[in-house]
Design an enzyme around this catalytic site. Structure first.
Site, short mmCIF file in Angstrom:
data_model
loop_
_atom_site.label_atom_id
_atom_site.label_comp_id
_atom_site.label_asym_id
_atom_site.label_seq_id
_atom_site.Cartn_x
_atom_site.Cartn_y
_atom_site.Cartn_z
N HIS B 73 -13.76 15.18 34.99
CA HIS B 73 -13.53 14.20 33.95
C HIS B 73 -14.80 13.91 33.16
O HIS B 73 -14.78 13.80 31.94
CB HIS B 73 -13.00 12.92 34.60
CG HIS B 73 -12.65 11.84 33.62
ND1 HIS B 73 -11.39 11.68 33.14
CD2 HIS B 73 -13.42 10.92 33.04
CE1 HIS B 73 -11.38 10.68 32.29
NE2 HIS B 73 -12.60 10.18 32.21
N HIS B 136 -5.11 9.63 29.01
CA HIS B 136 -5.04 8.71 30.15
C HIS B 136 -3.79 9.01 30.96
O HIS B 136 -2.99 8.13 31.26
CB HIS B 136 -5.08 7.25 29.68
CG HIS B 136 -6.17 6.47 30.33
ND1 HIS B 136 -6.03 5.19 30.78
CD2 HIS B 136 -7.45 6.81 30.63
CE1 HIS B 136 -7.16 4.77 31.31
NE2 HIS B 136 -8.05 5.74 31.23
N ASN B 137 -3.63 10.30 31.29
CA ASN B 137 -2.41 10.76 31.95
C ASN B 137 -2.29 10.29 33.39
O ASN B 137 -1.27 9.73 33.79
CB ASN B 137 -2.37 12.29 31.96
CG ASN B 137 -2.47 12.86 30.57
OD1 ASN B 137 -2.25 12.16 29.59
ND2 ASN B 137 -2.78 14.14 30.47
N ARG B 157 -13.39 1.43 22.91
CA ARG B 157 -14.80 1.29 23.27
C ARG B 157 -15.61 2.54 22.91
O ARG B 157 -16.79 2.46 22.62
CB ARG B 157 -14.95 1.00 24.77
CG ARG B 157 -14.64 -0.44 25.13
CD ARG B 157 -15.18 -0.79 26.50
NE ARG B 157 -14.78 0.16 27.52
CZ ARG B 157 -13.58 0.21 28.08
NH1 ARG B 157 -12.65 -0.65 27.73
NH2 ARG B 157 -13.31 1.12 29.00
N SER B 587 -7.85 17.03 29.72
CA SER B 587 -7.37 16.47 30.96
C SER B 587 -6.73 17.61 31.72
O SER B 587 -5.69 18.14 31.29
CB SER B 587 -6.35 15.35 30.68
OG SER B 587 -5.65 15.05 31.86
#
Lengths: 272, 796
Positions: B73, B136-137, B157, B587
């Site tokens: 990640h 954001h799986n 952000r 991802s």
């Protein structure tokens, strides 16, 4: 007073998020509009330096209890003296969306007999439930009392967007009829949701987007100097904000939202 | 637990030394597993060697820091590693394909790409646009509401992390079929309907509360998303380029601002770098963070104020890896070391071990580097917004990261080593699937087929979702996602971000996961074409792209092989269209007990509209106007929604012919600039028939079209002409007064007048035999189109 001398206070706290576009609208009309954090106003005690007060849209303090409730109590605790003076001197106070919720929770609307300690109405969760963002039609129902709209013909249909999850205007069930009568008697009803042609929504979704009692979208106090409404006039200010401007060959430069800001300014120009 | 490996230090707080020096290979792997480091043997051995050189064992804080920093990640091992494919060696997918396209295009309007949290392009002389899209799986599969909400919060952000003020959000989502049978759900997998409701609510919750309009997006349904929900959250921001500060130096203090730190979001990145299992729920629930959009709203105000006063020398967000990533990455970037005092970090509740404080991914936190002389002002600004801000350390000159907790040194790492993990070497192979072109007769009732297509999950109106997102807050949305009275599906959103300028920004996306089942190469090519043509259709040009990959486990050669294919196409077509990549995110490890995710590449396109007054919408405007089809139709129905409806996948996916496509795009842009176009819509899922229906019901008029006039190559059936999804095509409405000019402009581009707008609100299409093959009232088409999520909307 002269237009360029008018000072509008756009109040904000954490979670307020429609302050910048509200400022843009006022500035486009040639008045001074300042965005002030409520903490600063308390600290400096300078609310009375301003001629008009606006509570813009947003999610003040996250609206975690009930929309507008936290900021309303905060105001009562920290600014009630200045606010009461502002109110009593009939300086205009405008509440848009979350600002309307705050004014109702703080007892500034409908304020049949002046500011109340407890709310006399509520802006409850939408029916059907959930957040809705869409353009609606509003029928101007005020007969001339509301200082923000006294230049708008009675019966005129305006177009503005709504975007909220808690906008269902309600009176206490047992006082519904009585309070509605008082709204009419005092000329406090300002906007109702209607269809394109001005026929009342009669509670039908999505013409009435939130299930408001009597299709109520905006009301003022009996003096007409405090206006609260769920739709966003600041998002219907310029032609290019309209949802179908690409279809029009001739668009007036401004949208209907301008009328409300202009009404406030003209009132100040005349009265003070 | 392998207990003799963990030596408790004599401290008043939990603090361990791990006996790595003497550990066997097996024990190294045990350590990695037991501490949740997610590191493989090669990486653990590299650590062992490092600490042998140092002559001591690592602490838990140190090992956790490596676990975070070296995770897929955070470090993108697959994209940066070596891949063996077809007898050749690819030295970094990222450099070989994605970044290379950008470098070779060498657009001078790219201001800062691939360097920071978000890519920045020039908007005009003074202003820049920052864009980022996140995945954001994994968290959304475990906790849909929190996962999606924190996805939005995180990407906002990222935008704040380059000093930009967020002005719009995008979201592209992939779910399993909403009517998926419960009995078929594997253990540990939540029902698509539950995930759908949670994700949609989470996205709305964050964007609406922060007052950032959600202006563009897409929703796809696919069986492979049952166990692997896809959640892409994007954000666009604007910044004065002069205020873009990143020059931290030794002596600058490290300020942590925003929310408090807790145990939410521990090991989020290692969790995101592994497959989901039926145990993920209990094991990894704490990896999902808790969202508080109001905190971030306040944080945003303070940061913009600090930016405008130029009080800080650098900024970064705390996302995956928490403090460990933010401190490490900034130290590396500015060639500094750093010293951090963890006891100064404000906590939600006491009792966190130092390593937990250091890697927690609690939300709504930002890290600033502040020259000491500005510190007082910075802290005052945070205070005035009711935001907590704390000095937690400072940057140093020696390239060493030192972390203390209550007077005890809990970590000491050389910063360069922290960013030199052993390179991953992976094997990729690509074997094309054995597929056949289906044979079936042309259906008799094509009107009925069109109705069913309009109501099918991947085409139907998203109104019931889109209306739960505020798409107008800030008052800058010129072209809204739902256009006009009937909520027509706009190709792209157009924003007018500056008060005193007519310049606009067009935001669009492209994604064709179904084509990937046939060939990931052409899937990627199609996604790029779709994102660009959506942008061109509203008046956008000078387009920048973002790539977001959702793939399966890259350690499995076939998954990696299809990823390589897609990257090859990314390079070729981005270069051909001269549309540089400016940011992206991958991802991987999207595998669950229900199987791997179907390879899903999202391309986001951000273009510039020189004057928003030229913006074109999709709704037909006036009866009598001519309708032109621009671009050629091929027999390319593989992976199409039509084949899916008929129960096939097919073999011939739409290709992209870049030379012809570029000509088409340029011609459309010219025609829009000259005001010759009154409506324009791209052809995508459902092809010509669906695009025509959407234009008709959005405008409230009818269309009369003739398939005999459609420019096509070897397409001899009405259904194929109606529903082929060939790329680079537009349906354009041209007023009669403009037709001459329009035709002249389009000479050299495949195009034809295929019909006209009619006053009677019916869609009427003549077939190849001259007979009517589609005939339906526009109102009926609209009803069918609005029926799908409508039903679920009410049932939810």
């Amino acid at each position: 007073m002269k237009r360029e001398d008018i000072r509008v206070c756009i109040l904000r706290v954490g979670g307020t998020n429609c302050d910048a576009e509200t400022q843009t609208a006022f500035e486009a009309l040639g008045v001074q509009a300042e965005i002030l954090h409520a903490n600063d106003v308390v600290k400096r005690g300078n609310l009375m330096d301003y001629d008009a007060l606006v509570f813009p849209g947003g999610f003040s303090f996250g609206d975690y209890v009930r929309a507008g409730a936290i900021w309303a109590k905060w105001l009562v605790a920290k600014l009630s003296k200045e606010l009461k003076a502002f109110f009593d001197e009939e300086r205009p106070i405008l509440g848009i969306c979350n600002g309307f919720q705050v004014l109702v929770e703080a007892g500034f609307l409908p304020a049949f007999d002046g500011i109340t300690q407890y709310p006399e109405a509520a802006l409850a969760t939408n029916h059907p439930p959930g957040y809705h963002c869409r353009w609606v039609y509003l029928k101007h129902e005020n007969r001339g009392k509301c200082v923000f709209t006294c230049n708008i013909q009675e019966g005129k249909v305006l177009r503005m967007p709504v975007a909220h999850a808690e906008g269902r205007f309600l009176f206490p069930k047992e006082k519904e009829e009585l309070y509605l009568e008082r709204l009419y008697d005092n000329d406090q009803l300002v906007f109702r949701y209607c269809d394109k042609n001005g026929n009342p929504a009669d509670g039908v979704y999505p013409i009435n987007p939130n299930g408001s009692f009597h299709d109520i979208a905006g009301i003022c106090n009996p003096e007409g100097t405090v206006l609260g409404l769920m739709p966003h006039p600041e998002r219907a200010f310029y032609w290019w904000q309209q949802p179908d401007w690409t279809r029009q060959t001739l668009m007036p430069f401004y949208g209907d939202g301008k009328l409300i800001f202009e009404g406030l300014i003209e009132y100040l120009e005349k009265k003070f | 637990m392998t207990e003799n490996l963990y030596i408790r230090r004599d401290t008043p707080f939990p603090f361990y030394e791990i006996n790595v020096l003497q550990a066997s290979d097996q024990l190294l792997l045990d350590i990695s597993r037991e501490l949740g480091l997610g590191l493989n043997l090669q990486e653990m051995k590299a650590l062992q060697q490092y600490f042998r050189r140092k002559g001591r064992n690592p602490t838990d804080v140190e090992l956790q820091t490596f676990g975070q920093t070296w995770s897929e990640h955070c470090f993108h091992k697959t994209f940066k590693g070596v891949i063996k494919f077809n007898g050749k060696e690819i030295d970094s997918l990222f450099r070989t394909y994605i970044m290379r396209a950008t470098r070779e295009i060498n657009a001078k309007w790219c201001f800062s790409v691939f360097d920071d949290n978000a890519g920045i392009i020039r908007f005009d002389k003074n202003w820049g646009i920052a864009v980022k899209v996140e995945t954001h799986n994994h968290p959304s599969a475990i906790e849909p509401f929190g996962g999606a909400a924190t996805g939005v919060g995180g990407v906002i952000r990222d935008i704040l992390g380059v000093w930009a003020n967020p002005i719009a959000c995008t979201d592209v989502l992939g779910f399993g079929p909403l009517d998926y049978p419960y009995e078929k759900l594997p253990l540990g997998v939540k029902h698509p309907k539950y995930i759908f409701m949670g994700v949609v609510a989470g996205i709305g919750h964050y964007g609406n509360n922060m007052g950032i309009p959600t202006v563009n997006g897409a929703i796809y349904f696919d069986e492979s998303y049952v166990g692997n929900v896809v959640v892409y959250c994007g954000c666009v921001g604007i910044l004065p380029l002069k205020k873009f500060k990143r020059n931290a130096k030794p002596g600058d203090v490290i300020v942590l601002a925003g929310g408090r730190t807790g145990r939410d979001g521990i090991h989020g990145v290692t969790f995101a770098s592994a497959e989901l299992t039926e145990k993920s729920e209990e094991v990894s629930r704490p990896a999902v963070q808790i969202a508080n959009p109001i905190e971030e709203e306040k944080l945003k105000r303070a940061i913009i104020a600090i930016r405008d006063l130029e009080l800080a020398s650098a900024i970064t967000d705390l996302g995956g890896g928490g403090l460990s990533s933010a401190v490490g990455e900034t130290a590396k970037r500015f060639n500094c070391g750093a010293v951090v005092y963890l006891e100064k970090v404000p906590l939600k509740y006491p009792g966190l071990a130092p390593w937990e404080i250091y890697i927690s991914e609690s939300q709504e936190r930002m890290l600033l580097a502040v020259p000491p002389e500005n510190l007082k002002r910075v802290l005052e600004i945070f205070q005035s917004e009711d935001v907590e801000a704390t000095v937690i350390g400072e940057y140093t000159g020696d390239g060493v990261l030192r972390i203390f907790y209550m007077g005890e040194k809990v970590a000491e790492i050389d910063v360069p080593f922290l960013f030199e993990p052993p390179r991953a070497v992976r094997i990729a192979e690509y074997i094309p699937p054995k597929l056949e072109e289906p044979e079936f007769p042309e259906p008799e009732n094509l009107t009925g087929v069109l109705m069913r297509l309009l109501a099918s999950p991947n085409i139907a109106s998203r109104e019931n979702v889109v209306r739960t997102y505020d798409h107008e807050v800030k008052g800058n949305t010129v072209l809204k996602p739902l256009h006009g009275e009937h909520g027509g599906p706009s190709d792209a959103a157009v924003l007018k971000p500056l008060k005193d300028s007519w310049s606009g920004l067009a935001i669009s996306c492209g994604m064709n996961p179904n084509y990937g089942k046939v060939d990931p190469y052409w899937m990627a090519a199609s996604a790029i074409d779709e994102a660009i043509r959506n942008n061109v259709a509203v008046g956008g040009r000078r387009i920048a792209l973002l790539d977001n990959f959702t793939w399966g486990n890259p350690e499995k050669p076939d998954r990696l092989g299809s990823l390589v294919r897609a990257c090859e196409a990314c390079y070729r077509f981005a270069k051909a269209f001269k549309t540089p990549f400016i940011s992206g995110k991958d991802s991987l490890y999207n595998e669950s007990p229900a199987g791997p995710v179907t390879p899903t590449l999202l391309i986001t396109a951000v273009g510039v509209v020189p004057d928003i007054r030229i913006t074109v919408s999709l709704d037909v405007k006036a009866p009598g106007d001519s309708i032109y089809l621009v671009g050629k139709t091929y027999h390319e129905l593989g992976g199409s929604e039509y084949y899916r409806l008929m129960g096939f996948l097919g073999k011939t996916v739409p290709k992209v012919r870049p030379i012809q496509a570029r000509k088409t795009f340029r011609a459309i842009t010219r025609a829009i600039d000259l005001g010759l176009v009154s409506a324009c819509h791209d052809l995508s899922e459902g092809g010509l028939a669906v695009a025509a229906a959407e234009m008709a019901f959005s405008g409230g008029y009818g269309l009369e079209l003739d398939l005999r006039l459609v420019p096509a190559e070897r397409v001899q059936r009405n259904d194929f002409l109606l529903f082929s999804e060939s790329n680079s095509r537009f349906l354009v409405e041209v007023p009669s007064a403009c037709e001459q000019d329009f035709k002249k402009l389009l000479s050299g581009v495949v195009h034809a007048r295929i019909g006209r707008v009619t006053k009677e609100a019916r869609l009427c299409v003549y077939g190849l035999g001259g007979n009517v093959v589609v005939d339906a009232a526009v109102g009926e088409l609209l009803k069918a189109w609005k029926s799908f999520l409508g039903i679920y909307g009410e049932g939810l």
